[in-house]
Structures are given as C-alpha cells and as structure tokens.
Design a protein around this motif. Structure first.
Motif, PDB file in Angstrom:
ATOM      1  N   TYR A 174       0.892  -1.240  -0.182  1.00  0.00           N
ATOM      2  CA  TYR A 174       0.007  -0.126  -0.098  1.00  0.00           C
ATOM      3  C   TYR A 174       0.797   1.187   0.045  1.00  0.00           C
ATOM      4  O   TYR A 174       2.148   1.278   0.585  1.00  0.00           O
ATOM      5  N   GLU A 175       0.189   2.347  -0.610  1.00  0.00           N
ATOM      6  CA  GLU A 175       0.787   3.699  -0.012  1.00  0.00           C
ATOM      7  C   GLU A 175      -0.186   4.201   0.640  1.00  0.00           C
ATOM      8  O   GLU A 175      -1.359   4.355   0.320  1.00  0.00           O
ATOM      9  N   GLU A 176       0.270   4.729   1.772  1.00  0.00           N
ATOM     10  CA  GLU A 176      -0.522   5.227   2.841  1.00  0.00           C
ATOM     11  C   GLU A 176      -0.325   6.666   3.139  1.00  0.00           C
ATOM     12  O   GLU A 176       0.770   7.111   3.170  1.00  0.00           O
ATOM     13  N   THR A 177      -1.310   7.497   3.397  1.00  0.00           N
ATOM     14  CA  THR A 177      -1.298   8.844   3.734  1.00  0.00           C
ATOM     15  C   THR A 177      -1.592   8.971   5.268  1.00  0.00           C
ATOM     16  O   THR A 177      -2.994   8.425   5.436  1.00  0.00           O
ATOM     17  N   VAL A 178      -0.676   9.279   6.286  1.00  0.00           N
ATOM     18  CA  VAL A 178      -1.036   9.309   7.657  1.00  0.00           C
ATOM     19  C   VAL A 178      -1.012  10.722   8.231  1.00  0.00           C
ATOM     20  O   VAL A 178      -0.170  11.454   7.630  1.00  0.00           O
ATOM     21  N   ARG A 179      -1.627  10.975   9.157  1.00  0.00           N
ATOM     22  CA  ARG A 179      -1.354  12.328   9.955  1.00  0.00           C
ATOM     23  C   ARG A 179      -1.214  11.991  11.363  1.00  0.00           C
ATOM     24  O   ARG A 179      -1.601  11.064  12.068  1.00  0.00           O
ATOM     25  N   VAL A 180      -0.051  12.664  11.827  1.00  0.00           N
ATOM     26  CA  VAL A 180       0.354  12.390  13.206  1.00  0.00           C
ATOM     27  C   VAL A 180       0.796  13.947  13.899  1.00  0.00           C
ATOM     28  O   VAL A 180       1.137  14.711  13.163  1.00  0.00           O
TER      29      VAL A 180
ATOM     30  N   GLN B  59      -0.049  -0.866  12.288  1.00  0.00           N
ATOM     31  CA  GLN B  59       1.059  -1.139  13.019  1.00  0.00           C
ATOM     32  C   GLN B  59       1.026  -0.609  14.431  1.00  0.00           C
ATOM     33  O   GLN B  59       1.763  -1.133  15.430  1.00  0.00           O
ATOM     34  N   ARG B 164      -2.262   7.297  17.773  1.00  0.00           N
ATOM     35  CA  ARG B 164      -1.689   8.732  17.692  1.00  0.00           C
ATOM     36  C   ARG B 164      -1.391   8.967  16.164  1.00  0.00           C
ATOM     37  O   ARG B 164      -1.182   9.964  15.669  1.00  0.00           O
ATOM     38  N   ILE B 165      -1.749   7.681  15.487  1.00  0.00           N
ATOM     39  CA  ILE B 165      -1.305   7.813  13.844  1.00  0.00           C
ATOM     40  C   ILE B 165      -2.880   7.633  13.271  1.00  0.00           C
ATOM     41  O   ILE B 165      -3.494   6.756  13.487  1.00  0.00           O
ATOM     42  N   GLU B 166      -3.113   8.772  12.403  1.00  0.00           N
ATOM     43  CA  GLU B 166      -4.354   8.540  11.836  1.00  0.00           C
ATOM     44  C   GLU B 166      -4.227   8.586  10.218  1.00  0.00           C
ATOM     45  O   GLU B 166      -3.460   9.042   9.703  1.00  0.00           O
ATOM     46  N   VAL B 167      -4.855   7.386   9.833  1.00  0.00           N
ATOM     47  CA  VAL B 167      -4.522   6.846   8.510  1.00  0.00           C
ATOM     48  C   VAL B 167      -5.504   7.831   7.736  1.00  0.00           C
ATOM     49  O   VAL B 167      -7.048   7.749   7.833  1.00  0.00           O
ATOM     50  N   LEU B 168      -5.232   8.452   6.822  1.00  0.00           N
ATOM     51  CA  LEU B 168      -6.238   9.554   5.878  1.00  0.00           C
ATOM     52  C   LEU B 168      -6.420   8.665   4.611  1.00  0.00           C
ATOM     53  O   LEU B 168      -7.674   8.775   4.126  1.00  0.00           O
ATOM     54  N   GLU B 169      -5.649   7.868   3.970  1.00  0.00           N
ATOM     55  CA  GLU B 169      -5.901   7.308   2.670  1.00  0.00           C
ATOM     56  C   GLU B 169      -5.002   6.250   2.540  1.00  0.00           C
ATOM     57  O   GLU B 169      -3.882   6.319   2.973  1.00  0.00           O
ATOM     58  N   LYS B 170      -5.436   5.288   1.830  1.00  0.00           N
ATOM     59  CA  LYS B 170      -4.686   3.994   1.707  1.00  0.00           C
ATOM     60  C   LYS B 170      -4.946   3.599   0.330  1.00  0.00           C
ATOM     61  O   LYS B 170      -6.100   3.435  -0.186  1.00  0.00           O
TER      62      LYS B 170
END
Lengths: 262, 305
Positions: A174-180, B59, B164-170
């Motif tokens: 996957y390519e994931e976009t995450v916000r932290v 994860q 703490r980590i929010e996945v916005l898009e996969k």
C-alpha cells in the motif's frame, strides 16, 4: 493557517563508503580501515527535507551524529566533513558525539544517548530509512520508542499542517497517507526528494556554522556483540567478452551453453 | 527458549516459524484477525494465537499487542518487509531487547543466540551474538515452511490503545505478480536505458530466454518506469536465478548486494569501469542498443535452428 516554528533534528550517520570498501576473497580480509567514511546517501534526503520544511515554516535544523570511529585522525576529519556537507545544504548547526575507536555501541545504546540530546529540544526527528553500511533502520525506531514519540518509516512525502505532519509512506502493498501530531520521528526514503548540491559560497559558510563536539559516554552495555565479519564466498569469473557486436553475442551464447545455463 | 513469529503475509510468517524452529521447539505464531480464514489447516507452529481485533495493516495496534505478550518469549521473529522492519526497532526498544534485521541464519551456541546477516552493502556477513529477549526480521526465502505440527488455536485480546497515527488514505499498489525471487532467468535493467519505451529490448530478451525483467531502484522508484515490486537490491527483492543478465546498470552496492546468490551473472554496460563488471562472470563492454538486438537475433536463430 497557523504557522509553527519547527526545530528539527536530522540524524546523520558516519557511514563506511561501501562502494569504496575493498574485500579480499582469498584471505577473507575486509579493508575497513582503508575505506573512507561519509554521510549516508539517504541521510542527505533527510537533510534536504529538513531544509525544505525550514524554508516553508522557519525554525532551526540540527544535524546530529554519533560516531564510534575514533576521536582523532582521519575519521574525526571525515565526520566533520560529513556534517559540513549537510550544513552546506542548509542545516543550521551540528552536534557531533565522538566515541573512542572501536567503542562498543549498538542501536540500543546509541538511541538512548541521542534521545537525551533530542528530548525537550526538537519537535521532529528526520532520519534515513537505512544507513549505507548496515541498512537496519533500527536507530530512528528505537529513538522514537525511547522518547515515546510516534514513528513512521518509508516516508515519500511530508507536509506540515500546524502542529501536525502529514506523511505519505510507501509499503510493499500500500501507499498510505497518515497524519500524526508532533513530536514525531520520521524515516524517509531516497525517493522523497533530490538533495541539493551546495554552491561554493554555501560550502564556505558551512565551515563557520556551529559544530558542538561532545564526548560519548555509553549509558549502558550494548545488547549485541559483533563476533565476526566474514567475506561471503561469491566466485565470479570476471571474463570480459571481446570482439565486435556479432562476435560478442556469439561468444556469450557459447559461454552460457557451456555452463549449461541455456 | 520460546519463540513468537508474526508476519503480515501468512506465507512469510510460516517461513518465520521454520526459522524459529532452528532455535526452539516451541514456536508460537501470532495471527491478525483479517488472516483468520487462512489458518484453516495451517501447519508448522506449536500454537496459534489469534487476535481478532487487530488487523495486519495496523502497525500501532501490532506494536502494543506484540509488546503485551512479549514477556512470554525469548525471541520475536518478524518478516524483513517494510511493515516488519518498521515494527522491529520499536518493539525491541519497548521490551528492552536486542534487535537486528535481515537475518539469514540463526542458531544457539551454548545458550547464546547467534545470527548471521549481510552487511556493508553485501560485502560482508556479520556474525552477531544477541542478548535475550531478541527481536529480529528474517530474510525472505531462507527458510522452508514446515508441515509437521497441527497447532492448537487460542484467541487472545488486543490491549486498548490510544491512537496517535491517523490513516487518511490507503491506496493499494498495482501488482503485476512477477515472481522475481523465484525466476530462473532474470534480465535486470538500469539507467543505461534512455527511454521507457526502450525497455522493450529487455522484455524481448527475457521472453526469448523464458525469464522475467527486474530493475534497479532508480528505474522503479524514481523514474517509475516499472512497478516497485521488481526493484532488485538490498532494500528490494533479492534474486537468485540460474542466469542474471544485467543491462545498463552500473552496479551500485545496494543493487549488487541483491544479486549475490545468482548462479551466473552477465553484465552489459558501455562503461568498462562500471563496478557491475566486478560482480559479473561474463562482461560485455558495449552499447546496449547495439548489443541487445544482436543477442536477441542470435537467440532467435538458435531457437529456429
């Protein structure tokens, strides 16, 4: 949009230049002493990303290196050269923690040491996904765990959004976009950017930037002992096939047939 | 000695179980909830721990789950893929353990855990002694899955976590399913190719040889001329074919470390000083645009005859 001033720590490793490293298949000798060291290739991507963030939101970026190659002679000079290279790219200052030659330190010990330098002083740690010479990628992960900050690896794009950072990361599937929310530790890949090549003036200026050299006192015993480095047995014939295009193609096919490979 | 194995891909996880058996006769496999249907008839581990409320792509939850059961184990084995490599350092540090990656062999010597791994860009093998508990990733394809034990399955619960980590898009990566690591003949292409369209020369060569095409990292990851799954090297796929033909790749160490197990290496490059020739059995110092068509033509003639 809210703008946050950012203090960034960039981890730079004094890595063996594995391209230049010579090994002797017959004697099994690895010429480590003779090989030069340099800043890791992907470390330069981490430095470039820090400079780009600084250009957007301001703040300060520090190169942090812990070296156990020896505090004197050519290795110290190379360590400073490696730091000067990223200072010339636009980092503001550097911390060099210098150990004795051959001092026992693994990622556990180094992470504990660097976490104390980073804690309370930086909001973002950028590092390479792996070093040139060992490519384990363990150090930034351990630093994150020591600081209890989130860790995101394999970043191919970063974007600051106030006190958050948006990270695109590339995994196998996957390519994931995450916000932290910051603070965080992020390990980047070499695809994230193209490190700038410093101009002569930048190199001159880099020599005048602050470099804080400290002694390394290991906070504990390492958890790994390297017993031995062996040369893998890879026998290659190293035959160069001569002749014009037609002849070379013919000779190559002949050779592969004789090997029973075709 | 008790060993815990976990992998996001179950096939890889079974290789980890086999690796664990080298040092223990008690290997426990942790399975994430989304893999539940695949454990039907699964063999190899002594026990399966099924955690239904954690998914294999989460994860953050996996770190907490594995950390929460770690005290029962002396060694934790993870796959050397990107998910495994992201987990290994964090878990090791949280449990105060040793850590290493990309392990190709492991054994116990008088109670000391000793592993081997490739280092220095493929130019050396490090023999490391690990203190316990140890957390490590295992090189793919080194250990053959076992089919002996039918495990008991026990369900466990995941600890509550503060996310703490929010996945916005996969986005799922396109996969073409090239079996690069199992192929007998591989043509590896590098930056010597000037245009993406020119790669058809490599595909033609691979087709006539009955092989597949792989690429260097810049070609796959930077230029995106090919899928990332075919990038060869220490950070990509390791290949071990009977014949590897490297065309237009200079032989950077990260790449060369991924081709060490190839039986015969042929290199085609117009730069006689390219490091790839040190890693080759047969070298052809020529422009690939001249040499490949000639080679393809000869192969066709040989086939036709």
């Amino acid at each position: 949009m809210m703008v946050t001033l950012m203090d960034i720590a960039v981890l730079i490793k004094q890595s063996l230049d594995v391209q230049e490293l010579r090994v002797d298949q017959d004697t099994g000798k690895i010429y480590i002493e003779e090989a030069p060291t340099k800043a890791g290739d992907i470390d330069l991507n981490a430095a470039e990303e820090a400079v780009r963030i600084k250009e957007k939101v301001g703040g300060k970026a520090t190169a942090i290196m812990l070296s156990t190659w020896g505090a004197s002679g050519k290795r110290l000079k190379e360590a400073k050269e490696a730091l000067k290279r990223v200072l010339a790219m636009g980092l503001d200052d550097a911390v060099l923690i210098m150990g004795e030659e051959g001092q026992k330190a693994d990622t556990y010990v180094v992470a504990k040491t660097l976490a104390e330098v980073i804690r309370d002083n930086y909001q973002l740690v950028l590092a390479a996904e792996g070093s040139d010479d060992n490519f384990s990628g363990l150090l930034p992960a351990r630093i994150a765990a020591e600081l209890d900050w989130p860790f995101i690896a394999y970043a191919t794009a970063l974007e600051l959004e106030g006190e958050y950072v948006k990270v695109t990361r590339s995994l196998e599937d996957y390519e994931e976009t995450v916000r932290v929310k910051l603070p965080a530790v992020i390990a980047v890949t070499q695809e994230i950017n193209k490190p700038r090549v410093p101009k002569l003036m930048d190199i001159v200026k880099a020599g005048k930037k602050p470099l804080d050299q400290r002694d390394f006192t290991p906070p504990s015993e390492p958890k790994i002992a390297i017993r031995e480095l062996k040369v893998p047995k890879v026998e290659r014939k190293n035959v160069i096939i001569e002749g014009d295009v037609e002849e070379a193609a013919e000779k190559l096919l002949q050779a592969l047939k004789e090997e029973g490979a075709l | 000695m008790r060993v815990l194995a976990y992998g996001d891909v179950l096939d890889l996880a079974l290789e980890l179980v086999a690796a664990g058996r080298e040092i223990s006769d008690n290997v426990v496999l942790l399975v994430a909830g989304d893999q539940e249907e695949k454990i039907q008839g699964l063999k190899g581990p002594n026990e399966v721990l099924l955690c239904k409320d954690v998914k294999s792509d989460d994860q953050e939850s996996l770190v907490e789950l594995i950390t929460s059961i770690a005290q029962d184990f002396d060694a934790i084995l993870l796959p050397n893929d990107r998910r495994g490599r992201e987990l290994v350092g964090v878990i090791a540090h949280k449990i105060g353990g040793s850590s290493t990656t990309d392990v190709s062999s492991l054994r116990l010597e008088n109670g000391v855990l000793v592993i081997e791994r490739i280092t220095l860009g493929g130019k050396a093998i490090a023999v490391e002694e690990l203190s316990l508990p140890a957390v490590m990733t295992i090189q793919k394809g080194r250990f053959k899955p076992l089919e002996d034990i039918e495990p008991e399955v026990r369900e466990i619960q995941a600890p509550k976590i503060e996310r703490r980590i929010e996945v916005l898009e996969k986005k799922e990566k396109p996969r073409v399913g090239v079996p690069l690591d199992k192929a007998e003949i591989v043509v590896a292409v590098g930056r010597g190719f000037k245009k993406k369209e020119d790669l058809k020369l490599a595909y033609e060569l691979a087709e006539i040889l009955g092989g597949v095409v792989g690429a260097t990292r810049p070609l796959a990851a930077d230029l995106k001329w090919m899928e990332e799954e075919v990038w060869i090297g220490i950070s990509g796929v390791r290949v071990a074919p009977k014949v590897l033909v490297v065309v237009g790749a200079s032989g950077q160490q990260q790449f060369s470390a991924g081709i060490m197990d190839s039986k015969i290496v042929v290199a085609v490059n117009n730069d006689s000083s390219a490091p790839i020739f040190e890693h080759a059995d047969y070298g052809v110092v020529m422009d690939l645009y001249q040499f490949l068509p000639a080679l393809i033509k000869k192969l066709k003639e040989a086939k036709g005859a």
